[in-house]
Write an enzyme that holds these catalytic residues in place. Structure first.
Site, PDB file in Angstrom:
ATOM      1  N   SER A 177       0.857  -1.186   0.000  1.00  0.00           N
ATOM      2  CA  SER A 177       0.000   0.000   0.000  1.00  0.00           C
ATOM      3  C   SER A 177       0.892   1.234   0.000  1.00  0.00           C
ATOM      4  CB  SER A 177      -0.966  -0.033   1.184  1.00  0.00           C
ATOM      5  OG  SER A 177      -1.872   1.042   1.113  1.00  0.00           O
ATOM      6  N   THR A 178       0.784   2.100   1.008  1.00  0.00           N
ATOM      7  CA  THR A 178       1.536   3.356   1.025  1.00  0.00           C
ATOM      8  C   THR A 178       3.040   3.088   0.922  1.00  0.00           C
ATOM      9  OG1 THR A 178      -0.157   4.160   2.539  1.00  0.00           O
ATOM     10  CG2 THR A 178       1.797   5.548   2.231  1.00  0.00           C
ATOM     11  N   HIS A 203      -2.549  -1.054  -3.439  1.00  0.00           N
ATOM     12  CA  HIS A 203      -3.721  -0.194  -3.289  1.00  0.00           C
ATOM     13  C   HIS A 203      -3.568   1.025  -4.197  1.00  0.00           C
ATOM     14  CE1 HIS A 203      -4.286  -1.856   1.071  1.00  0.00           C
ATOM     15  NE2 HIS A 203      -4.710  -2.706   0.159  1.00  0.00           N
ATOM     16  N   MET A 296      -0.086   1.038   5.112  1.00  0.00           N
ATOM     17  CA  MET A 296      -0.861   1.323   6.311  1.00  0.00           C
ATOM     18  C   MET A 296      -2.001   0.314   6.443  1.00  0.00           C
ATOM     19  SD  MET A 296      -1.307   3.131   8.955  1.00  0.00           S
ATOM     20  CE  MET A 296      -0.921   4.860   9.151  1.00  0.00           C
TER      21      MET A 296
END
Length: 365
Positions: A177-178, A203, A296
């Site tokens: 993700s991040t 994501h 996250m």
């Protein structure tokens, strides 16, 4: 009450500056301490106010957001959330911003800006909160290959030694993700041309994964593409979940196939790492390798443990090399990790393990 997150908004649109400041100031845990209409004003404001996070538009007068971001991350690294317009050029520029060190981005609508930004308010403030706790690193100096664009990148593709004959049953599954776009690149550029097939969920919203896949394809020895529903998953290829869709693997006879559908969000995400990893546990079992990278939240942690219980071998990125340690931490907490490694060591460890599998295969033949 804990200290508020102090944000500076940089955008050439007075309307966007006003809307973003209002969205930020509605939150109990953050405040907009200043707005700037171009990077030169922003530079002075950052020196004077020392914000925790800045939001940064891409296209602005006097100096565009990418040039400013590059200078900022070399001279005074700090958390930046890009506010990008959802266009093909916007997607390409956003990938560049993430490469330069931006923590994340929000895709703002081209029409209906006021309503559109308010609809995105929860996403905007979530990303500011994540950015405030992210581990930001100084941007690397640009070298000749990056300056040369796609041609330079292609010429500088690393030549990893081939793995040799390896079962086509093997499948590598990556979740992130991040901070994940650069982490995924770090792993993929090291994979040899005859790597087992790789399936990836990062994501990302609709409209950005096409540009992400194209950028990686220009840097890697393997072929990198967006996954297409029903296509056969082949060795030497990496398949990225399209933004805004769910992606999992299924079996058709002796082959793995990609399933891309408009299923509901899982763990609030679409695409979701949980969906991909759960399918790997069910379909691939002991022939799977799992990799959990920076991000996250907890998406994918439970399913990664299911993969391990089904016989997979799993790598998890360590805290020191993560931009955000949420998803890796949760995977470790669920007992899903076989090895916890710095980002730069994951591909090497995986390749060594694959070589071991090749050697064992040759001994049996």
């Amino acid at each position: 009450m804990s200290k508020k997150i102090r944000v500076v908004v940089v955008d050439d649109s007075a309307l966007v500056r006003s809307l973003l400041a209002e969205i930020i100031n509605r939150q109990r845990d953050m405040e907009c301490i200043g707005t700037a209409n171009d990077p030169l004003v922003a530079r002075e404001m950052i020196r004077e106010l020392n914000p925790d996070v800045i939001t940064l538009d891409v296209e602005m007068p006097r100096m565009d957001g990418i040039d400013f971001l590059g200078r900022l991350m070399r001279l005074r690294p700090m958390p930046v959330v890009m506010i990008s317009t959802l266009t093909e050029r916007g997607a390409e520029v956003t990938m560049k911003a993430l490469e330069l060190g931006a923590v994340d981005f929000v895709a703002k609508p081209r029409v209906g800006l006021a309503n559109g930004l308010n609809d995105l308010a929860a996403q905007i403030v979530d990303k500011i909160r994540v950015a405030a706790v992210a581990q930001v690193r100084r941007a690397p100096a640009r070298d000749a290959s990056t300056a040369g664009g796609a041609a330079g990148a292609a010429a500088s593709k690393p030549a990893s030694a081939l793995l040799g004959r390896l079962s086509t049953e093997k499948l590598i599954c990556i979740g992130a993700s991040t901070g994940g776009t650069e982490a995924i690149k770090e792993v993929l550029v090291q994979m040899p041309a005859d790597s087992p097939a790789i399936v990836i969920t990062q994501h990302m919203p609709p409209g950005f994964t096409t540009s992400f896949a194209a950028r990686l394809n220009g840097l890697c020895q393997i072929t990198v593409k967006e996954a297409v529903n029903g296509e056969r998953i082949l060795p030497g290829h990496a398949y990225i979940a399209p933004g805004g869709m769910q992606f999992h693997v299924a079996r058709s006879g002796a082959n793995y196939v990609a399933v891309v559908d408009d299923g509901p969000p899982v763990n609030r995400h679409k695409p979701s790492v949980e969906v991909l990893f759960k399918s790997a546990a069910a379909v691939v079992g002991r022939n799977a390798f799992g990799i959990m990278l920076t991000g996250m939240g907890n998406d994918g942690a439970v399913a990664m443990r299911e993969m391990k219980d089904a016989g997979s071998y799993n790598y998890v990125q360590d805290e020191a090399s993560c931009i955000v340690f949420g998803m890796p931490r949760e995977a470790i907490a669920h007992g899903a990790a076989d090895e916890v490694l710095p980002l730069g060591q994951i591909a090497t460890a995986l390749i060594q393990r694959l070589r071991g599998a090749t050697d064992r295969l040759h001994h049996r033949i």
